[in-house]
Design an enzyme around this catalytic site. Structure first.
Site: not given
Ligand code: F6R
Length: 615
Positions: A2, A27, A75, A101-102, A484, A488, A491, A507, A610
């Site tokens: 949010c 957000r 969100w 937000n929260g 990683e 990527k 998501e 395994h 994010k």
């Molecule tokens: C993936 C991504 C998330 C963040 C995770 C932690 O591309 O962006 O997995 O890495 O939510 O976020 P931060 O680094 O802000 O604590």
């Protein structure tokens, strides 16, 4: 999660607030809404879906002009993404509007209480109770800041709230517990937002709010108190980037821009941290050297991509310092009763500095007496504020939901911390440190070279748009790189993607391999630990024998992989421990292009936000 904005000043509040919401849409994008104070009334508009829906609504049904207002991009947590659940929420008389937000954990009890007193609540959200409570308290004190303090004392959970009242013109009030809120101070105007990006086009002077504080914004002053009305300490700071850093700058997506910014971001993370003699000077690490010398265990806590950075850091930390290092998902950490004491150093990695799981993990660690060092990208955010020390990554604002430059700079910061510990504890000689620092300094150029050769990767990604599954394999530091790469792809492309340690394949996971299934393999350097290299070449042969289409990421000059690579992606030769800094880049480009080819929203993938400010 949010995004919220508040404004008071001479400009059109609607213009300032909607422009701010655009910058905060990363957000959350389930709904958006605004409220403006005009002629002793409040006017609101809100719409499910992205901000563009709200903009259409405002074009069809303009709000009266006003110079004080608030806005929200959501969100969803409590209640689906509908118009009714969109913020702002108002009381029954329509005199107070609030955005949040929260999560307000005791909202059900409060809602019941309000209903018994005759209030009618029309949404499924936890937020709406606040509008009703504020209205009740305001009728007793006629002071929105005081009403906010009284209400906050009754709330449980995590919340940032921003409110306006029709009877208090030119005033916006905010409150903060556990969720981010920053004040922007301009000439005769003031702003409130979840992130400075929302007001950076107007001012770069910011004030960081602390835990459990209420702020009252007027055109000419900003007053901050604690929840009891006592004076509160705040920190003013200057934002060291400008509005252009938060624009797409000619790229189709923020993600593409942020991938392209990586050479600079990596160089910026090193800037000022290496003296003329090649030693490390991490002045920000305020934990005294004698305390660092006593550390007998390091625990890294982080989530998602930052967790993958932590997994890579473990290899460097243990190799360079000989101190045992654990890496733990922040969301699991405190629930397993981890063994921590004064000799434990906890490293909390977070781009946003607001991730609730990581924040809760670090609070738990500090309660147990451990020292906490944050690696963070966002100045003034909660995680560095609550840590004993912080190393900022200086990546600049990261807007795309999928993390790219933050990851690379987190890695650089982790290497710096590992080397610094080696320096302080005497486990690395000065010339060894200088050699690694030299290698780190050349990474920026290597990333640049990778970026110049990405067209075949994009082409390959487009050709795989119809596939359902992609597997990723790696060994040693290549294993977290594989994780990683898979994250990527999940998501962004919404595909089944999994990363495995290549040695683990036989395994179980090798059963997944089918004819023509793409398998990306991150190959370690053939130099140095060549045993790792040879083993992964065998793994490539094993999967190829079972029909996999192999996509091999290997160092320039590594000829051993050529016969077994259906597609070969070359990366510059890099020392083994630093290879993730170059090997990750093609995987970012691959995921971004595949997502585009599948018609997905690159910067705003479905269901994600994010900054994850709820547990
Ligand atoms: C993936 C991504 C998330 C963040 C995770 C932690 O591309 O962006 O997995 O890495 O939510 O976020 P931060 O680094 O802000 O604590």
């Amino acid at each position: 999660m949010c995004g919220i904005v508040g404004y008071v000043g001479p400009q059109s509040a609607l213009d300032v607030v909607t422009a701010g919401l655009k910058r905060l849409e990363y957000r959350g994008y389930d709904s958006a809404g605004v409220a403006v104070q005009a002629d002793g009334q409040l006017a609101t508009a809100k719409k499910a879906g992205k901000l563009v829906n709200l903009e259409k609504e405002l074009a069809d049904r303009p709000l009266p002009a006003g110079t004080t207002g608030i806005g929200h991009t959501r969100w969803a947590t409590h209640g689906g993404p509908t118009d009714a659940n969109a913020h702002p929420h108002i009381d029954n008389a329509g005199r107070v509007a609030v955005v949040h937000n929260g999560i307000i954990e005791n909202f059900a009890a409060l809602r019941e209480e309000l209903t018994e007193r005759g209030h009618e609540l029309g949404s499924e959200t936890d937020t709406e109770v606040v509008a009703h409570l504020l209205a009740e308290e305001f009728s007793g004190c006629a002071d929105l800041a005081e009403a906010m303090r009284l209400v906050c004392r009754r709330l449980e959970g995590a919340f940032t709230l921003v409110a306006v009242h029709a009877d208090e013109p030119d005033v916006v009030v905010g409150a903060r517990r556990n969720s981010p809120l920053v004040v922007g101070v301009g000439e005769g105007e003031a702003f409130l937002a979840s992130d400075v990006a929302a007001f950076i086009a107007h001012t770069r002077e910011a004030v960081e709010l602390g835990q459990d504080q209420v702020v009252e914004l007027r055109r000419d002053r900003v007053t901050v108190t604690d929840f009891d009305g006592g004076t509160a300490d705040v920190r003013a700071y200057h934002v060291d980037w400008d509005a252009s850093a938060a624009e797409k700058g000619g790229y189709d997506y923020f993600m593409l821009k942020e991938i392209a910014e990586q050479p600079k971001a990596v160089a910026d993370t090193l800037l000022g941290r290496i003296d003329a003699a090649g030693s490390l000077t991490l002045d920000e690490v305020r934990i005294p050297a004698n305390v660092l010398r006593e550390v007998d265990k390091i625990v890294i806590v982080a989530c998602g991509t930052a967790f993958h950075a932590g997994l890579i850091a473990k290899y460097a930390i243990e190799h360079w310092t000989r101190v045992p290092c654990e890496v733990e998902l922040a969301s699991e950490f405190r629930y397993r009763d981890p063994i921590l004491d004064q000799q434990t150093l906890v490293v909390a990695i977070s781009q946003s500095g607001e991730t609730m799981d990581t924040l809760m993990a670090l609070r738990h660690a500090r309660e147990q007496g451990a020292k906490v060092l944050a690696i963070c990208n966002t100045n003034g955010s909660t995680i560095p504020r609550e840590s004993d020390a912080v190393l900022y990554t200086h990546a600049g604002p990261e807007v795309a939901v999928a993390s790219t430059k933050a990851f690379l700079t987190q890695l650089v910061a982790c290497y710096l911390v590992a080397l610094y510990l080696g320096q302080v504890r005497g486990t690395k000689w000065a010339d060894e440190i200088r050699a690694v620092v030299r290698d780190l300094s050349s990474v920026s150029g290597a990333v640049e070279r990778v970026l110049e050769t990405m067209e075949p990767v994009r082409e390959l990604a487009r050709s795989l748009a119809e596939k359902n599954t992609v597997l990723f394999l790696g060994r040693h530091v290549g294993y977290p790189v594989a994780l990683e790469g898979a994250l990527k792809l999940k998501e962004l492309a919404y595909m089944h993607a999994e990363g495995f340690a290549a040695g683990e394949l036989k395994h179980g996971p090798i059963a997944l391999v089918e004819d023509d299934m793409p398998v990306v393999v991150v190959v370690p350097s053939p130099r140095g630990r060549s045993v790792l290299h040879d083993k992964i070449v065998s793994n490539i042969q094993e999967i190829r024998a079972r029909g996999a289409r192999t996509i091999v990421i290997a160092e320039e000059g590594d000829e051993a992989v050529v016969p077994y690579a259906d597609h070969l992606i070359r990366i510059p030769a890099t020392p083994t421990l630093l290879q993730p800094l170059v090997a990750t880049v093609p995987l970012q480009v691959f995921a971004c292009e595949l997502a585009t080819a599948r018609g997905n929203e690159v910067d705003q993938p479905r269901n994600l936000a994010k900054s994850v400010t709820v547990e």
